[in-house]
Scaffold this active site. Structure first.
Site, short mmCIF file in Angstrom:
data_model
loop_
_atom_site.label_atom_id
_atom_site.label_comp_id
_atom_site.label_asym_id
_atom_site.label_seq_id
_atom_site.Cartn_x
_atom_site.Cartn_y
_atom_site.Cartn_z
N HIS A 157 52.43 54.83 34.94
CA HIS A 157 53.21 55.99 35.38
C HIS A 157 53.94 55.66 36.69
O HIS A 157 53.38 55.03 37.59
CB HIS A 157 52.29 57.19 35.61
N LYS A 227 37.39 29.93 40.34
CA LYS A 227 37.19 28.53 39.93
C LYS A 227 38.16 28.21 38.81
O LYS A 227 38.64 29.12 38.11
CB LYS A 227 35.75 28.31 39.46
#
Length: 232
Positions: A157, A227
């Site tokens: 929105h 990672k």
């Protein structure tokens, strides 16, 4: 075992094996459920745009605008799955796709703004209570696995004008793409415009607001790269 061989053939995987032992009662129960699902699938396929294999359809499954849904081989829709394919491109489900119970897939929010659609690749498994909002388009690759309660949004929105009600400021649609061989943990939320590369892992409960390069492991709210799998 006959049932194991049948599953191996349906999955197209000659190396598929059961890792546990089952009693005759277990096998009878599973066979009974799958048989009932196939019977329901025979009826549903009459209303789909295209279906190339068996359909395993649970109880209380609802498919609206099935003439815009294309299904590959051996699609599984578990109990209470709800699909609404009304959209510009419809919904395309690849081979060996499974969608677990209570999941919702839809492509159009308000009827005045027809949505884009949803594509799910081969051998991808969607766990229970998934919520996929494909107004701006959702594409999920092959061999993706997801935990329960995953949410994907492809529409936001607008809210920048404080003098206008948020609901009256319209929406912005941006596609979501998830690459091949990804693992999306339970309860993860993926927001519009996000591109998740091949081989990524999204930790349970994460909220992904930015695109992620291939083979990344991400976690947190908002999700951050913790990672790279190539470094593990």
């Amino acid at each position: 075992m006959i049932i194991e061989k049948l599953i191996r053939k349906l999955k197209g995987n000659p190396d598929y094996k059961w890792e546990s032992t089952y009693s005759e009662r277990d096998l009878l129960s599973v066979t009974k459920i799958r048989f009932a699902q196939v019977i329901r699938g025979l009826w549903l396929r009459l209303f789909l745009k295209k279906c190339t294999g068996l359909l395993f359809i649970g109880s209380n499954v609802k498919v609206r605008h099935g003439y815009q849904l294309r299904a590959g081989k051996n699609l599984i829709l578990e109990d209470n799955v709800s699909i609404n394919a009304l959209s510009l491109n419809g919904i395309v489900l690849g081979d060996q796709v499974s969608i677990a119970r209570d999941s919702i897939l839809f492509c159009t929010g308000i009827i005045a703004q027809k949505g884009t659609g949803i594509i799910i690749g081969d051998r991808t498994g969607i766990s229970a209570r998934a919520y996929f909002a494909g107004q701006g388009g959702i594409t999920i690759g092959n061999d993706v696995i997801m935990g329960p309660n995953v949410q994907i949004f492809s529409e936001n929105h607008n809210y920048s004008n404080i003098n206008i009600l948020i609901k009256d400021q319209g929406v912005t649609k941006q596609a979501v793409t998830i690459g091949n061989n990804c693992w999306i943990g339970g309860g993860a939320t993926i927001l519009s415009g996000v591109n998740i590369g091949d081989g990524c892992i999204v930790a349970a409960g994460s909220v992904v607001v930015k695109s992620i390069p291939a083979n990344s492991i991400v976690a947190g709210v908002p999700a951050r790269i913790i990672k790279n799998r190539e470094e593990v």
